[in-house]
Scaffold this active site. Structure first.
Site, short mmCIF file in Angstrom:
data_model
loop_
_atom_site.label_atom_id
_atom_site.label_comp_id
_atom_site.label_asym_id
_atom_site.label_seq_id
_atom_site.Cartn_x
_atom_site.Cartn_y
_atom_site.Cartn_z
N ARG A 56 0.85 -1.21 0.00
CA ARG A 56 0.00 0.00 0.00
C ARG A 56 0.88 1.25 0.00
O ARG A 56 0.58 2.24 -0.66
CB ARG A 56 -0.96 0.02 1.20
CG ARG A 56 -1.65 1.38 1.37
CD ARG A 56 -2.92 1.34 2.21
NE ARG A 56 -2.82 0.53 3.40
CZ ARG A 56 -2.20 0.91 4.54
NH1 ARG A 56 -1.62 2.10 4.63
NH2 ARG A 56 -2.16 0.10 5.57
N TYR A 108 -16.88 17.94 -14.08
CA TYR A 108 -17.33 16.55 -14.18
C TYR A 108 -18.32 16.22 -13.04
O TYR A 108 -18.11 16.63 -11.90
CB TYR A 108 -16.10 15.64 -14.12
CG TYR A 108 -16.43 14.17 -14.05
CD1 TYR A 108 -16.88 13.49 -15.18
CD2 TYR A 108 -16.31 13.46 -12.86
CE1 TYR A 108 -17.20 12.14 -15.11
CE2 TYR A 108 -16.62 12.11 -12.79
CZ TYR A 108 -17.07 11.46 -13.92
OH TYR A 108 -17.38 10.13 -13.85
N ASP A 181 -8.02 19.34 -14.18
CA ASP A 181 -8.42 17.99 -14.57
C ASP A 181 -8.13 17.88 -16.08
O ASP A 181 -8.80 18.52 -16.89
CB ASP A 181 -9.90 17.79 -14.26
CG ASP A 181 -10.41 16.39 -14.61
OD1 ASP A 181 -9.79 15.73 -15.47
OD2 ASP A 181 -11.43 15.97 -14.05
N LYS A 206 -9.81 6.91 -18.66
CA LYS A 206 -10.21 7.36 -19.99
C LYS A 206 -9.04 7.20 -20.97
O LYS A 206 -8.49 6.12 -21.07
CB LYS A 206 -10.75 8.78 -19.92
CG LYS A 206 -11.71 9.02 -18.73
CD LYS A 206 -13.00 8.22 -18.82
CE LYS A 206 -13.77 8.20 -17.51
NZ LYS A 206 -14.08 9.50 -16.92
C1 LIG Z 1 -14.33 9.98 -15.58
C2 LIG Z 1 -13.87 11.31 -15.13
C3 LIG Z 1 -13.53 11.55 -13.78
C4 LIG Z 1 -13.66 10.49 -12.71
O1 LIG Z 1 -12.80 9.45 -12.90
P1 LIG Z 1 -13.12 7.90 -12.50
O2 LIG Z 1 -11.90 7.20 -12.97
O3 LIG Z 1 -14.38 7.51 -13.20
O4 LIG Z 1 -13.29 7.88 -11.01
C5 LIG Z 1 -13.07 12.82 -13.45
N1 LIG Z 1 -12.97 13.80 -14.37
C6 LIG Z 1 -13.31 13.61 -15.66
C7 LIG Z 1 -13.19 14.73 -16.63
C8 LIG Z 1 -13.77 12.36 -16.08
O5 LIG Z 1 -14.13 12.19 -17.37
#
Ligand SMILES: *Cc1c(COP(=O)(O)O)cnc(C)c1O
Length: 394
Positions: A56, A108, A181, A206
């Protein structure tokens, strides 16, 4: 250095870094591909340990991935988490009770939920505002503001935030951490640290992983002070990714530049095709000169990824019909994988956005969002031609 369309050229050496950074075969007795070491604990000597103790806290596969992620961003530190949401939870855990956070309003959905429902319970105030309007941002910043959170381009409108201008304004107001982000573009197409941001946040789920088979998140940064805190947060909150998932993402990064070039090229071909359709009102793609954020995009990105939206002349019935006709596009949420997806934000990804805000953001039933994958562009166009013919009889 700009390309033919006026966008910034990708960073020289990016693909080489993706293949080699952190991947020294000598670390693994010569294995060129890093072995997956599943052990949760490491044997120690009475005099002390040899670097690893308990997985961890740290483990070789996670370190390998984190080293590669940091190098790709041109940064000193990277931390990975069990999901993008886990990264957001960990980054916002840098804040203390009584602190204030300013976030872009069309953030998001999961980020918004965490900021609305979770942070206030821990004594952290949150203000959502349209960060693209610098006057509004200026007004939203308070004496106790400690973090500004933005996303660019946003979802599903592809609104573009000028990162450099935002950072300049925020830093004038004090020691405030700017988080970007960068999920939609990845470090191949946009590097927020170069424009003064402090932390780049990712849902690696993603594009960064890109194969729709891992949920993971990351924070990438240069400040040692913040890194020291995040290292303890990663270990103590324990929102850590699995070794096998780290292996998968590390592997996926090797093809990131190739994938992003393909997503970029195909999405622009499709955006231009859509622009020519009589039943399309607008195409929200920053690569098009008609898009509001086109000029800022040219200054701060190397082009746009595969996620964008368009608005047609019909309503919900036509949106549903269009999506039901697709044979190549898959009707699904999420984005950034090798497969092309289509969805209706108003009833799917953005269903829980309150109606007045939905109206303000233009998230109507005639808005359709794509995540353009890696298929042959000709097949995607054929799929679209057929679906448009069936839906609009032309
Ligand atoms: C999917 C997404 C998140 C969250 O991520 P997860 O891996 O689903 O927890 C945050 N910001 C954006 C822009 C996203 O597309």
């Amino acid at each position: 250095m700009t390309d033919e369309q006026g966008f910034q050229k990708p960073k020289p050496g990016f693909a080489t870094i993706a293949v080699h950074a952190g991947q020294n075969p000598d670390k693994w007795n010569g294995a060129v591909v890093p072995p997956v070491v599943m052990s949760t604990m490491y044997k120690q000597a009475p005099e002390g340990h040899k670097g690893y103790v308990y997985s961890r806290s740290a483990n070789p596969m996670r370190d390998t991935l984190q080293e590669c992620l940091a190098a790709l961003e041109g940064a000193k530190y990277a931390f990975t988490f069990a999901s993008g949401q886990g990264a957001t939870t960990s980054i916002t855990s840098l804040l203390n009770k009584g602190d204030h956070l300013v976030s872009i309003d069309d953030v998001y959905g999961g980020t918004s939920r965490l900021m609305r429902e979770n942070l206030p319970r821990h004594g952290i105030d949150v203000t959502f505002t349209d960060i693209t309007d610098l006057d509004k941002l200026e007004n939203a910043i308070q004496d106790n503001t400690k973090m500004v959170w933005l996303e660019t381009p946003t979802n599903p409108n592809c609104t573009v935030v000028d990162i450099a201008a935002t950072v300049q304004l925020v830093k004038k107001r004090g020691d405030i951490i700017v988080v970007v982000d960068n999920t939609f573009l990845t470090c191949y197409l946009q590097r927020p640290l170069d424009f003064g941001a402090d932390i780049v946040m990712y849902s690696l789920t993603k594009y960064m992983n890109g194969h729709s088979d891992v949920v993971m998140g990351a924070a990438v940064l240069n400040s040692q002070e913040i890194a020291d805190k995040l290292r303890i947060i990663q270990k103590s909150l324990g929102i850590v990714p699995s070794t096998f998932d780290c292996y998968q993402v590390n592997r996926s990064l090797k093809t990131l530049s190739l994938r992003m070039e393909r997503h970029k090229a195909t999405s622009l071909v499709i955006a231009k095709w859509l622009q020519k359709q009589p039943n399309v009102i607008e195409v929200l793609h920053p690569g098009l000169s008609t898009h509001k954020g086109h000029e800022v995009s040219k200054r701060q990105t190397s082009g746009h990824s595969g996620v964008f939206s368009f608005r047609h002349t019909g309503g919900l019935k036509e949106s549903r019909k269009l999506l039901s006709c697709f044979k190549v596009f898959i009707l699904a949420e999420s984005l950034g994988g090798y497969e092309s997806l289509a969805e209706i934000p108003s009833i799917m990804t953005h269903k829980s956005v309150p109606p007045p805000q939905k109206a303000q953001l233009g998230i109507t039933d005639s808005l359709v969002r794509f995540s353009i994958g890696l298929e042959d562009p000709e097949d995607l166009i054929k799929d679209l031609e057929n679906a448009f013919k069936e839906t609009f009889n032309n």
